[in-house]
Design a protein around this motif. Sequence first.
Motif, PDB file in Angstrom:
ATOM      1  N   ASP A 153       0.856  -1.202   0.000  1.00  0.00           N
ATOM      2  CA  ASP A 153       0.000   0.000   0.000  1.00  0.00           C
ATOM      3  C   ASP A 153       0.879   1.234   0.000  1.00  0.00           C
ATOM      4  O   ASP A 153       1.581   1.506   0.975  1.00  0.00           O
ATOM      5  CB  ASP A 153      -0.917   0.000   1.225  1.00  0.00           C
ATOM      6  CG  ASP A 153      -1.870  -1.184   1.230  1.00  0.00           C
ATOM      7  OD1 ASP A 153      -2.435  -1.475   0.168  1.00  0.00           O
ATOM      8  OD2 ASP A 153      -2.034  -1.806   2.297  1.00  0.00           O
ATOM      9  N   CYS A 154       0.833   1.995  -1.082  1.00  0.00           N
ATOM     10  CA  CYS A 154       1.703   3.169  -1.223  1.00  0.00           C
ATOM     11  C   CYS A 154       0.866   4.425  -1.459  1.00  0.00           C
ATOM     12  O   CYS A 154      -0.063   4.426  -2.269  1.00  0.00           O
ATOM     13  CB  CYS A 154       2.673   2.977  -2.384  1.00  0.00           C
ATOM     14  SG  CYS A 154       3.782   1.581  -2.184  1.00  0.00           S
ATOM     15  N   SER A 155       1.242   5.488  -0.770  1.00  0.00           N
ATOM     16  CA  SER A 155       0.608   6.779  -1.002  1.00  0.00           C
ATOM     17  C   SER A 155       1.276   7.475  -2.179  1.00  0.00           C
ATOM     18  O   SER A 155       2.333   7.041  -2.667  1.00  0.00           O
ATOM     19  CB  SER A 155       0.737   7.656   0.249  1.00  0.00           C
ATOM     20  OG  SER A 155       2.104   8.009   0.456  1.00  0.00           O
ATOM     21  N   GLU A 157       2.792  10.235  -2.019  1.00  0.00           N
ATOM     22  CA  GLU A 157       4.077  10.729  -1.530  1.00  0.00           C
ATOM     23  C   GLU A 157       5.133   9.629  -1.544  1.00  0.00           C
ATOM     24  O   GLU A 157       6.312   9.885  -1.844  1.00  0.00           O
ATOM     25  CB  GLU A 157       3.926  11.292  -0.110  1.00  0.00           C
ATOM     26  CG  GLU A 157       3.161  12.607  -0.042  1.00  0.00           C
ATOM     27  CD  GLU A 157       1.650  12.427  -0.140  1.00  0.00           C
ATOM     28  OE1 GLU A 157       0.954  13.437  -0.341  1.00  0.00           O
ATOM     29  OE2 GLU A 157       1.174  11.273  -0.016  1.00  0.00           O
ATOM     30  N   ASP A 158       4.716   8.413  -1.210  1.00  0.00           N
ATOM     31  CA  ASP A 158       5.656   7.293  -1.292  1.00  0.00           C
ATOM     32  C   ASP A 158       6.150   7.103  -2.719  1.00  0.00           C
ATOM     33  O   ASP A 158       7.348   6.918  -2.966  1.00  0.00           O
ATOM     34  CB  ASP A 158       4.979   5.999  -0.823  1.00  0.00           C
ATOM     35  CG  ASP A 158       4.652   5.988   0.648  1.00  0.00           C
ATOM     36  OD1 ASP A 158       5.394   6.634   1.415  1.00  0.00           O
ATOM     37  OD2 ASP A 158       3.654   5.347   1.028  1.00  0.00           O
ATOM     38  N   GLU A 196      -4.727   7.503  -5.670  1.00  0.00           N
ATOM     39  CA  GLU A 196      -3.340   7.754  -5.271  1.00  0.00           C
ATOM     40  C   GLU A 196      -2.421   7.853  -6.487  1.00  0.00           C
ATOM     41  O   GLU A 196      -1.510   8.684  -6.518  1.00  0.00           O
ATOM     42  CB  GLU A 196      -2.847   6.644  -4.330  1.00  0.00           C
ATOM     43  CG  GLU A 196      -3.448   6.705  -2.942  1.00  0.00           C
ATOM     44  CD  GLU A 196      -3.139   7.998  -2.207  1.00  0.00           C
ATOM     45  OE1 GLU A 196      -2.004   8.505  -2.321  1.00  0.00           O
ATOM     46  OE2 GLU A 196      -4.039   8.511  -1.524  1.00  0.00           O
ATOM     47  N   ASP A 232       3.490   0.644  -7.018  1.00  0.00           N
ATOM     48  CA  ASP A 232       3.510   0.025  -5.696  1.00  0.00           C
ATOM     49  C   ASP A 232       4.082  -1.382  -5.805  1.00  0.00           C
ATOM     50  O   ASP A 232       4.266  -1.922  -6.897  1.00  0.00           O
ATOM     51  CB  ASP A 232       2.113   0.023  -5.066  1.00  0.00           C
ATOM     52  CG  ASP A 232       1.103  -0.808  -5.849  1.00  0.00           C
ATOM     53  OD1 ASP A 232       1.406  -1.965  -6.182  1.00  0.00           O
ATOM     54  OD2 ASP A 232       0.003  -0.291  -6.137  1.00  0.00           O
ATOM     55  N   HIS A 343       3.708  15.911   2.688  1.00  0.00           N
ATOM     56  CA  HIS A 343       3.023  14.871   3.455  1.00  0.00           C
ATOM     57  C   HIS A 343       1.523  14.975   3.208  1.00  0.00           C
ATOM     58  O   HIS A 343       0.996  16.022   2.844  1.00  0.00           O
ATOM     59  CB  HIS A 343       3.305  15.026   4.952  1.00  0.00           C
ATOM     60  CG  HIS A 343       4.728  14.694   5.313  1.00  0.00           C
ATOM     61  ND1 HIS A 343       5.112  13.425   5.663  1.00  0.00           N
ATOM     62  CD2 HIS A 343       5.841  15.465   5.331  1.00  0.00           C
ATOM     63  CE1 HIS A 343       6.407  13.420   5.933  1.00  0.00           C
ATOM     64  NE2 HIS A 343       6.876  14.634   5.733  1.00  0.00           N
ATOM     65  N   GLN A 344       0.848  13.852   3.487  1.00  0.00           N
ATOM     66  CA  GLN A 344      -0.597  13.836   3.342  1.00  0.00           C
ATOM     67  C   GLN A 344      -1.234  14.700   4.420  1.00  0.00           C
ATOM     68  O   GLN A 344      -0.756  14.814   5.517  1.00  0.00           O
ATOM     69  CB  GLN A 344      -1.113  12.402   3.458  1.00  0.00           C
ATOM     70  CG  GLN A 344      -0.763  11.541   2.262  1.00  0.00           C
ATOM     71  CD  GLN A 344      -1.274  10.125   2.444  1.00  0.00           C
ATOM     72  OE1 GLN A 344      -0.820   9.437   3.353  1.00  0.00           O
ATOM     73  NE2 GLN A 344      -2.194   9.698   1.621  1.00  0.00           N
TER      74      GLN A 344
END
Length: 344
Positions: A153-155, A157-158, A196, A232, A343-344
């Motif tokens: 699971d990647c945002s 930002e990741d 995302e 991801d 950041h989120q």
Amino acid sequence: MSSQLRLAVDAMGGDLGPRSVVPACVRFLQRFPEAELKLFGPRDLLTRLLEEQHKPSLSRRLQVVGCDQVITQQCNPIQAVRRKRDSSMGRALQALADGEVQAVVSSGNTGALLALSRSILGTIDGVRRPALGKSLPTERGSCFLLDLGANIDCSAEDLLQFARMGIEAQRVHANKCELQVALLNIGAEAHKGTEEIRRAAELFEADPGIHYAGFVEGHDIFTGCVDVVVCDGLLGNVAMKSAEGVIRLMGQKAFTIEKKTPFKRFFGQLAIKLLRKWRTQVEPARYNGASFLGVKGNVIKSHGGASSEAFYRAMITAKECADADLAGRVGRAMSEMHGPVPHQ
């Protein structure tokens, strides 16, 4: 150990264990006379396997470090961190943390390797999640694909951080400065994909340090249309292993000649030479060795089923990363590249 290149090798990971690792180490030392290795695992077993290689002249450049504790594929990451720091994998990583070596190679449990790397080495300042990536062959050279399974699971930002790290890695492997970066998606259209992924596209477009080329699909990875593909860990792992499966299938077909009719047999003989050449160029073993980007050290993950040839290729990857100080480059890029990640 005082040579220019020093690597630590976990001999006990993977399906074949030291029987693939030891011959790979001997071959590596023969090719690179400036190199020295620290080989971690049960001392008696490794010593016996080295004696079978009949290379006593290499002993001064290969140090066996006895470790009776081994991390199995069934060991979960939490157990590895709490109870397995004295394993061959943990001791190899500690040698890297202590500055005794410049890179670590292991074909062991991926989750345990990541967890121990984060615990023993630490993560680079500002990195939210380390990513696993590797350079893959394409029609026009190579493409760096990440993440390959470290993060499911990647945002957005990741994914942006993965792009920044992937750029530095591909600069090392491809020796290029201007790199095109893309996001792996189910289609090239801007409206496709998860929220995302679409939000990540906006972050990529806004970052002046990323030459964003848009969305690409799975088949685009191998055309060479871009230099770095970001996704991801679920998408990346499935894409890479699916490609490896197809390549192996085609390789097997290259050695199968239809025997039903003389006509098929004739054309099968004509095609087999070309197919064999193609197979050697794209065989997954030739491109073994993925990097954990974002930890404070060069950690190379070999495929769990790696043959001696494949493990040797992973060691070559480790040499490239050590020579270029890839971990240091990633650290500098993350601290200097256009400010902190949002950041989120």
